[in-house]
Design an enzyme around this catalytic site. Structure first.
Site, PDB file in Angstrom:
ATOM      1  N   THR A  39       0.832  -1.199   0.000  1.00  0.00           N
ATOM      2  CA  THR A  39       0.000   0.000   0.000  1.00  0.00           C
ATOM      3  C   THR A  39       0.867   1.250   0.000  1.00  0.00           C
ATOM      4  O   THR A  39       0.642   2.178  -0.789  1.00  0.00           O
ATOM      5  CB  THR A  39      -0.918   0.001   1.250  1.00  0.00           C
ATOM      6  OG1 THR A  39      -1.733  -1.166   1.210  1.00  0.00           O
ATOM      7  CG2 THR A  39      -1.796   1.236   1.306  1.00  0.00           C
ATOM      8  N   CYS A  40       1.885   1.270   0.859  1.00  0.00           N
ATOM      9  CA  CYS A  40       2.717   2.472   1.026  1.00  0.00           C
ATOM     10  C   CYS A  40       3.259   2.973  -0.314  1.00  0.00           C
ATOM     11  O   CYS A  40       3.047   4.122  -0.688  1.00  0.00           O
ATOM     12  CB  CYS A  40       3.860   2.157   1.985  1.00  0.00           C
ATOM     13  SG  CYS A  40       5.130   3.409   1.993  1.00  0.00           S
ATOM     14  N   GLY A 260     -10.993   4.744   7.972  1.00  0.00           N
ATOM     15  CA  GLY A 260     -10.135   3.747   8.604  1.00  0.00           C
ATOM     16  C   GLY A 260      -9.894   2.550   7.700  1.00  0.00           C
ATOM     17  O   GLY A 260     -10.480   2.425   6.620  1.00  0.00           O
ATOM     18  N   ARG A 261      -8.982   1.696   8.149  1.00  0.00           N
ATOM     19  CA  ARG A 261      -8.609   0.507   7.382  1.00  0.00           C
ATOM     20  C   ARG A 261      -8.720  -0.726   8.280  1.00  0.00           C
ATOM     21  O   ARG A 261      -8.675  -0.603   9.503  1.00  0.00           O
ATOM     22  CB  ARG A 261      -7.173   0.665   6.840  1.00  0.00           C
ATOM     23  CG  ARG A 261      -7.051   1.820   5.847  1.00  0.00           C
ATOM     24  CD  ARG A 261      -5.622   1.994   5.356  1.00  0.00           C
ATOM     25  NE  ARG A 261      -5.125   0.860   4.608  1.00  0.00           N
ATOM     26  CZ  ARG A 261      -5.296   0.671   3.298  1.00  0.00           C
ATOM     27  NH1 ARG A 261      -5.963   1.560   2.591  1.00  0.00           N
ATOM     28  NH2 ARG A 261      -4.809  -0.391   2.698  1.00  0.00           N
ATOM     29  N   ASP A 299       0.359  -3.653   9.104  1.00  0.00           N
ATOM     30  CA  ASP A 299      -1.042  -3.279   9.372  1.00  0.00           C
ATOM     31  C   ASP A 299      -1.888  -4.457   9.854  1.00  0.00           C
ATOM     32  O   ASP A 299      -2.842  -4.262  10.611  1.00  0.00           O
ATOM     33  CB  ASP A 299      -1.697  -2.737   8.090  1.00  0.00           C
ATOM     34  CG  ASP A 299      -1.262  -1.314   7.762  1.00  0.00           C
ATOM     35  OD1 ASP A 299      -0.342  -0.808   8.418  1.00  0.00           O
ATOM     36  OD2 ASP A 299      -1.845  -0.727   6.829  1.00  0.00           O
ATOM     37  N   HIS A 434      21.911  26.380  12.783  1.00  0.00           N
ATOM     38  CA  HIS A 434      21.213  27.652  12.631  1.00  0.00           C
ATOM     39  C   HIS A 434      21.451  28.192  11.230  1.00  0.00           C
ATOM     40  O   HIS A 434      22.578  28.118  10.737  1.00  0.00           O
ATOM     41  CB  HIS A 434      21.750  28.654  13.659  1.00  0.00           C
ATOM     42  CG  HIS A 434      21.118  30.004  13.535  1.00  0.00           C
ATOM     43  ND1 HIS A 434      19.833  30.256  13.967  1.00  0.00           N
ATOM     44  CD2 HIS A 434      21.586  31.160  12.989  1.00  0.00           C
ATOM     45  CE1 HIS A 434      19.544  31.519  13.712  1.00  0.00           C
ATOM     46  NE2 HIS A 434      20.592  32.094  13.126  1.00  0.00           N
TER      47      HIS A 434
HETATM   48  P1  NAD Z   1      -8.145   7.274  10.586  1.00  0.00           P
HETATM   49  O1  NAD Z   1      -8.464   6.327  11.666  1.00  0.00           O
HETATM   50  O2  NAD Z   1      -6.942   8.134  10.674  1.00  0.00           O
HETATM   51  O3  NAD Z   1      -9.383   8.294  10.411  1.00  0.00           O
HETATM   52  C1  NAD Z   1     -10.693   7.880  10.164  1.00  0.00           C
HETATM   53  C2  NAD Z   1     -11.614   9.005  10.619  1.00  0.00           C
HETATM   54  O4  NAD Z   1     -12.937   8.707  10.199  1.00  0.00           O
HETATM   55  C3  NAD Z   1     -11.657   9.175  12.135  1.00  0.00           C
HETATM   56  O5  NAD Z   1     -11.448  10.520  12.441  1.00  0.00           O
HETATM   57  C4  NAD Z   1     -13.082   8.714  12.481  1.00  0.00           C
HETATM   58  O6  NAD Z   1     -13.621   9.379  13.609  1.00  0.00           O
HETATM   59  C5  NAD Z   1     -13.842   9.049  11.224  1.00  0.00           C
HETATM   60  N1  NAD Z   1     -15.054   8.264  10.983  1.00  0.00           N
HETATM   61  C6  NAD Z   1     -15.225   6.940  11.197  1.00  0.00           C
HETATM   62  N2  NAD Z   1     -16.454   6.576  10.786  1.00  0.00           N
HETATM   63  C7  NAD Z   1     -17.066   7.693  10.297  1.00  0.00           C
HETATM   64  C8  NAD Z   1     -18.331   7.968   9.718  1.00  0.00           C
HETATM   65  N3  NAD Z   1     -19.244   7.002   9.524  1.00  0.00           N
HETATM   66  N4  NAD Z   1     -18.614   9.252   9.329  1.00  0.00           N
HETATM   67  C9  NAD Z   1     -17.679  10.220   9.498  1.00  0.00           C
HETATM   68  N5  NAD Z   1     -16.470  10.018  10.050  1.00  0.00           N
HETATM   69  C10 NAD Z   1     -16.163   8.765  10.435  1.00  0.00           C
HETATM   70  O7  NAD Z   1      -8.180   6.419   9.242  1.00  0.00           O
HETATM   71  P2  NAD Z   1      -7.780   6.821   7.765  1.00  0.00           P
HETATM   72  O8  NAD Z   1      -7.666   8.300   7.622  1.00  0.00           O
HETATM   73  O9  NAD Z   1      -8.743   6.093   6.897  1.00  0.00           O
HETATM   74  O10 NAD Z   1      -6.329   6.191   7.616  1.00  0.00           O
HETATM   75  C11 NAD Z   1      -6.140   4.766   7.724  1.00  0.00           C
HETATM   76  C12 NAD Z   1      -4.784   4.442   8.278  1.00  0.00           C
HETATM   77  O11 NAD Z   1      -3.765   4.824   7.371  1.00  0.00           O
HETATM   78  C13 NAD Z   1      -4.513   5.163   9.595  1.00  0.00           C
HETATM   79  O12 NAD Z   1      -3.988   4.243  10.515  1.00  0.00           O
HETATM   80  C14 NAD Z   1      -3.499   6.193   9.230  1.00  0.00           C
HETATM   81  O13 NAD Z   1      -2.606   6.486  10.289  1.00  0.00           O
HETATM   82  C15 NAD Z   1      -2.790   5.572   8.040  1.00  0.00           C
HETATM   83  N6  NAD Z   1      -2.271   6.655   7.187  1.00  0.00           N
HETATM   84  C16 NAD Z   1      -1.155   7.322   7.572  1.00  0.00           C
HETATM   85  C17 NAD Z   1      -0.689   8.383   6.828  1.00  0.00           C
HETATM   86  C18 NAD Z   1       0.543   9.120   7.257  1.00  0.00           C
HETATM   87  O14 NAD Z   1       1.292   8.582   8.065  1.00  0.00           O
HETATM   88  N7  NAD Z   1       0.781  10.345   6.789  1.00  0.00           N
HETATM   89  C19 NAD Z   1      -1.385   8.797   5.698  1.00  0.00           C
HETATM   90  C20 NAD Z   1      -2.536   8.123   5.349  1.00  0.00           C
HETATM   91  C21 NAD Z   1      -2.978   7.041   6.103  1.00  0.00           C
END
Ligand code: NAD
Length: 445
Positions: A39-40, A260-261, A299, A434
């Site tokens: 995925t990354c 989320g995932r 993951d 600096h």
């Molecule tokens: P996440 O858990 O970060 O965010 C999901 C959000 O959706 C939460 O804020 C949650 O409250 C909200 N939510 C859940 N159900 C909902 C609903 N029905 N209606 C509205 N809001 C709802 O998950 P993500 O953004 O999907 O990311 C998945 C994973 O991938 C995470 O673990 C994240 O850390 C990782 N990721 C990391 C990076 C990075 O490191 N920069 C970038 C992208 C993804």
């Protein structure tokens, strides 16, 4: 042939483990059904960062008057940004393949299924061939979660992050369901390219797991910039691009769902006594599952879904399997994380809110990033924020939370302090160059 280690999944966990074990002379077979890099590399970190960088170039060009530069007729070509993203990904995937190219590593392109397992032997089927190994490492990653909201399934207006990354044209407007990390990074991309964005978040705040004072700085900027951010708002149903939430109807051409995932357990059905917790594989500090010769990393373990956690888990596991001394473990308390909004957010360790919940007596120090001369020179109109959470008893650094560019590039210094348990007096002895924004870590002490 009997392999020492069979690895299912070639993302950061899988390819790191394959490289480390094979370069130590152990015979490894690595199964990957798509492209190595997982995925990354293919549909996550790298393609988003490539597109975000393109968007930032456009945004900076059109917001340069504050630095005395006016550019006229600035245009962008989204298809060209996409093309560049694809080239970046292709080069990195080729680099991973190169790293795995040695006589002890067999890379099999296909979908692997575990057929059977005893404490001495794991049998795997892939492309109608059977493979045997002493040990199995599961690195099958995660997939986008589709919430059970009426109208979401088979809706052509609905995108997940993979669809959004593949689209060669921008949507005319977008609603993003879920104001987490993925949601806010895509909100940044589309907003900077001029697409009207609405974010719908169920919780009272976006990025709920981060320091909320830091998040407030982003929220303030994004709201002023015109991103429509709705919190405490529950999506009830979808109909094409129409989203009903808290009784109101919002409409856009596309709806990106990023809530989320979930761990991917396909092909593992034969391991029916594998211990799971909320759909993820339970592992100890050395990535060992409840089955003696079965390990998991990345993951699929449901710990922290970040590529650098996955690769570190793989390093620790391979060190253990190869009986390398000293035995290592992961410092989960010192894992940095970055959200690639503009400005970036970077953090490590506990937040002020977590310290309160855990009743840990702390001292909290705060400074605007403008205490750094370099930040002032390069971030016109921004204030930024740096917070340090310090153990009130022994004065060790427990957490650092920042917003301001380019904090992603020096959060590692704070991670180092948290990992090594530095006190503020010890960290104060570290010299920062600096003028750099990193000096904020010195200023705050
Ligand atoms: P996440 O858990 O970060 O965010 C999901 C959000 O959706 C939460 O804020 C949650 O409250 C909200 N939510 C859940 N159900 C909902 C609903 N029905 N209606 C509205 N809001 C709802 O998950 P993500 O953004 O999907 O990311 C998945 C994973 O991938 C995470 O673990 C994240 O850390 C990782 N990721 C990391 C990076 C990075 O490191 N920069 C970038 C992208 C993804």
């Amino acid at each position: 042939m009997k392999y020492f280690l069979a690895i299912i999944g070639g993302g950061p966990a899988g390819y790191t483990a394959a490289e480390k074990a094979s370069k130590a002379g152990k015979d490894v077979v690595l199964f990957e059904q798509n492209a190595v890099g997982g995925t990354c590399l293919n549909v996550g970190c790298i393609p988003t960062k490539s597109l975000l960088y393109g968007a930032k170039q456009y945004y900076n060009a059109t917001h340069a008057a504050k630095y005395g530069v006016t550019a006229e007729n600035v245009v962008f070509d989204y298809a060209a940004m996409q093309k560049r993203k694809t080239i970046v990904v292709r080069k990195l995937v080729a680099g991973i393949k190169q790293r795995l190219n040695n006589e002890h590593c067999t890379l099999v392109s296909g979908s692997a299924t575990v057929l059977s397992r005893t404490d001495k032997l794991v049998t795997i089927r892939c492309n109608e061939e059977t493979y045997e190994a002493e040990n199995l490492l599961i690195c099958t990653g995660s997939t986008n979660f589709v919430p059970p909201i009426p109208g979401i399934k088979d809706n052509p207006a609905v995108w997940d992050s993979t669809d959004a990354l593949a689209a060669t044209e921008l949507p005319a407007s977008i609603i993003i369901v879920g104001g987490g990390v993925i949601g806010m990074e895509f909100a940044t991309l589309y907003h900077e390219l001029g697409v009207p964005v609405t974010v719908i978040e169920a919780m009272p705040t976006i990025l709920p797991n981060l320091d909320q004072e830091v998040v407030a700085v982003l929220l303030d900027k994004y709201k002023k910039a015109g991103i429509n951010i709705l919190t405490s708002t529950k999506v009830e149903s979808l109909d094409g691009g129409k989203v009903t939430a808290n009784g109101e109807v919002y409409e856009a051409e596309k709806v990106l769902v990023s809530v989320g995932r979930r761990a991917n357990l396909q092909g593992l059905e034969a391991l029916n006594d594998l211990e799971l917790n909320r759909g993820a594989i339970v592992v100890d500090d050395f990535m060992k599952t409840n089955l003696p010769n079965v390990f998991a990393a990345g993951d699929v373990t449901g710990k922290i879904m970040l590529a650098h956690v996955a690769s570190r888990q793989a390093e620790v596991l391979i060190g253990r399997l190869l009986k390398q001394i000293p035995l290592q473990r992961i410092a989960y308390n010192a894992i940095p994380s970055v959200v690639y909004t503009n400005p970036e957010i970077a953090s490590v360790g506990i937040t002020e809110q977590q310290a309160e919940e855990m009743s840990v007596p702390t001292e909290v120090r705060k400074l605007p990033m403008t205490f750094s001369g370099r930040f002032m020179a390069e971030n016109e109109g921004e204030t930024g924020l740096c917070k340090m959470i310090i153990d009130a008893k022994n004065h060790s650094v427990l957490g650092v939370h920042m917003i301001g560019n380019p904090c992603s590039e020096f959060i590692a210094a704070a991670s180092f302090a948290v990992r090594m348990g530095y006190t503020t007096a010890e960290f104060q002895q570290v010299v920062f160059p600096h003028p750099t924004v990193s000096e904020i870590l010195h200023e705050i002490i």
